[in-house]
Design a protein around this motif. Sequence first.
Motif, short mmCIF file in Angstrom:
data_model
loop_
_atom_site.label_atom_id
_atom_site.label_comp_id
_atom_site.label_asym_id
_atom_site.label_seq_id
_atom_site.Cartn_x
_atom_site.Cartn_y
_atom_site.Cartn_z
N ASP A 90 0.84 -1.19 0.00
CA ASP A 90 0.00 0.00 0.00
C ASP A 90 0.88 1.25 0.00
O ASP A 90 1.68 1.45 0.92
N ARG B 12 -3.24 -10.77 -9.78
CA ARG B 12 -4.44 -11.60 -9.94
C ARG B 12 -4.84 -11.81 -11.39
O ARG B 12 -5.56 -12.76 -11.70
N TYR C 263 -3.77 -6.65 -7.91
CA TYR C 263 -3.01 -7.46 -6.95
C TYR C 263 -3.93 -8.00 -5.86
O TYR C 263 -4.87 -7.33 -5.43
N SER C 264 -3.62 -9.20 -5.42
CA SER C 264 -4.33 -9.71 -4.25
C SER C 264 -3.66 -9.15 -2.99
O SER C 264 -2.60 -8.51 -3.06
N GLU C 265 -4.25 -9.42 -1.86
CA GLU C 265 -3.76 -8.80 -0.62
C GLU C 265 -2.36 -9.23 -0.26
O GLU C 265 -1.66 -8.54 0.48
N ASP C 266 -1.94 -10.39 -0.75
CA ASP C 266 -0.57 -10.82 -0.42
C ASP C 266 0.45 -10.34 -1.47
O ASP C 266 1.62 -10.71 -1.41
#
Lengths: 179, 804
Positions: free
Chosen positions: B160, B723, B716-719
């Motif tokens: 982030d 995606r 992007y995924s949270e990790d």
Amino acid sequence: MNTPTDSPKRRVRVEVNGTPIVREVECRKHLIDFLREDCGMKGSHLGCEHGVCGACTVRLDGQIVRGCLVLAAQADGHRVDTVETSTPSKRLKALQDAFVEHNALQCGYCTPGMLMAALELVEQKPDADRTQVREWMSGNYCRCTGYHAIVDAVCAVLEQQRAGRFADEPVASADEVRA
Amino acid sequence: MNHPTEIPTRRDLGADLPAVTEDQRHIGVAIPREGVRRLTQGRGQFVDDIELPRLAHVVFWRSPVAHMRITRIERSAAQALPGVIAVVVGAEIAAICKPWVATLAHLAGIKSAPQYPMALERATWQGEPVIAIVAETRAVAEDALGLLEVEWESLPAVLDTETALDPATPLIHPELGDNLCFTRSLDTGGVDEAFARPDAVAFEETYVFGRHTGVTLEPRCQIADWNPGDQKLTVYHSFQAPHMMQDLYCRQFELQESQVRVVCRDVGGSFGIKVHAYPDDFATVALAMLLQRPVKFVADRLESFVSDIHAREHRIRARIAATKAGEILAFEIDDLTGIGPFSMFPRTSGIEGNQVVNLTGGPYKHKAYRAKLKVVFQNKVPTCQYRGVGHPIACAVTEALVDGIAAKIGMDPIAIREANVIPDDAYPATGASGIKLEILSHEACLREAKRVCDYDALRAEQSQLRKQNVYRGIGVATLIELTNPSAAFYGVGGARIASQDGATLRLEPTGVLTVMSSVGEQGQGAEAIFAQIAADAVGVGIDRVRVVTGDTDATPYGGGTWASRGAGIGGEAVLQAGLVLRENILATAEAILQRERSGLKLHRGAVVDARTNERLLDLAELGRIAYFRSDTLPKTFTPELMVTRHYAQRDYPFIFTNGVQVSHVEVDVDTGFVKLLKHWAVEDCGRVINPMLVDEQMRGAIVQGIGGALFEECLYSEDGTLRNGNMADYLVPMAGEMPDIVVSHVQSPTRSSQLGAKGAGEAGTAGAPGAVMNAINDALAPFGARVSSQPITPEKILRALGKI
Ligand code: FES
Ligand code: FES
């Protein structure tokens, strides 16, 4: 953990651009790799290897297919045509000319696939209008042009066809194509 | 529906400008590129088409996670697979290739960490190369990937941008002290005063731009061939700047220029993606040197999504002040951008944000401007310059603010622009950010835009249709585009990227002209326009000109293709070399004909009598005598029929161009779908050399800009894993959803060169996202809804409408 598959081979006989070619190929090998690696036909390109971009479009018995989704073994006993054919049909030749005239290519990487797709359109949908041309050509990515000139070029050849320019060169009927 | 447009062959656009050569027949004319006919026949030569003896293939095992410590690599099973030549880890490559740190001295304070061709003990983004497998075929190398055993420990990922600088956020490179790559602030003063004026109205919004990537249809690829016999490295590369790579290979591997040759034949799209030096470029070269045989690397599409640079992840808080009467007073922006774990080599990842600061508000007269920029590191794919570098962001923000304030004070979008652009007679001028503007044509372009799109009719139709609940919008964007950069762009910062380009022109014995240029061809038509320029400069027909580019062994040294410099810099070098060659040909004719030079002219492939145009000597005859019968020439005279000239633009840091785009859309307020109806672009690239090439160059760039505005985003995924890293899930524009695009030209030639050409490559991408976003917001105006986050998906539109 993956282990590599055994790679059984098979003998295939394919008529590529009019020339019979016999090769021993791995069963898992795709037609596009067969054309590029085993036949030396580098004209058709790989853009994605997952059936989306259309760069690998070639004709199998007169119908367009994605060379990255068809196995070489599936083409055994069949006819494959690519843009490299040394005896282009009048329609293909007209498309090639129109692409140059209209600057319908920049880097040219998409062009062989575009031309194959356009050729089928011209043969199968002689009355296509501009919107239909845009829709039909939507199976092929072009990242350089704005598509506008490609659409112009295809429409120009459709007009020529409607004016009778290719009258002496009949289109294979859909049945013949499938036979 | 529209009819196919007329074949544009030989449309002439040069007529309204004074000619640059004695007999200008090709410059300014829409001549088709005959040189591309081979590409329509499948006879191109792209890197993957090249086969060499003993050619090996490399694939990379790339980090599958955003951030990890590598704890164990077991390669014996992979190594044992028949056909595998070598399995190589980062430290083995690092032993022969030096690491790099991508900073530039003129971006004060920019920092980055040393980067290696392959990760050593830590990988910092999903996609970073870790292990290389070289095999006799690519298929075997890929099989062997599955036999590698890699153990790793996942590390926390910084994703982030908003929290990247928080003390609680882990550091990606602890030795740097924080996750800040670069920061810049600029304040002209007077901003607070402008916003505080009693007659001022303000408009404020936050703009979000999703990451996207280039998706060149031909993926990045190269063949590195180290020949131990003569200690020479040849790299066949799909690339934009061959001399830059030659220099980098020399320095990272401690070689001499004389040992390295970079060859770029056909390049299947570039767009800035292929102007950066990637870790796997160096790894491939290192492998060729270690294994002493040629090694081919071709990214497949899945790895191109996680290894090609990404671009444009920005969040910008922005505001504008204007008087109630419509005079723009001030702009203010605060830009936060994320660039991945490293600044990209050698151009740095600081340039994009820097451009946003330079360009925002650029077309307008206001003098008060404040900008803040923070560029932060993240564990995502590195970002860097992609077509338009900062332009689309600056333009979309500026133009959305201008529309926002216009709506607030009840002014027409074109009227507010007409009232506030820097007037066409005010140049040279300096923009609020300090940019030097040589000569622009905003007023002329706005007039032309209004005319070509029939603006009043569009507005009338819009209000008519609204009554039937059809919501159409018209969006306008005025833009400036940076082209023809001087050394101020990279050279002053210490980057060894040439700001000049060179051209060599050689008259062959048969009268054919060979042009060798340091600017190469990636589809823009550089070779075609060089042929046009050379033909006119020397005075021959274009069918007698051939062009050679893309080989550091054969062409003059130069910068190559980037920042829209090919025509303006490379083209001027061709012109200058051609004019000198013409003089040398005439001197040779003087010696052969024994006639005064002043009575001779070179005209359409022959030396003629200057007064009567009587043909005196064909170039083929001149060539025959000059090359093969020197015995017949005076002893004191040597024909010099090969001329090299270089050109660097030195009058301004950059030569800015400008243009206006108008987008016409229809928004389905039930589904949120946007239908693009039509798009108009008025562009000013100075002297147009081939209008047909500029048209489709503009259209291609516009479509890429539309891609960013409506479809393209690296999700992007949270990790921190991508995606949608494949072509099925990452949407790019296709023919069916793109509109017809009408292009119109205004010409204000730059006086910094004789040719007068400015760049045309990026204006389309620069203006389209702003024009499309404004059009959508115009369509949504009756609902009081606005969108400001790109890509503008149907979901975002429905949210703005309060429907979901
Ligand atoms: S390579 Fe086959 S569709 Fe893309
Ligand atoms: S011309 Fe480059 S992808 Fe179509």
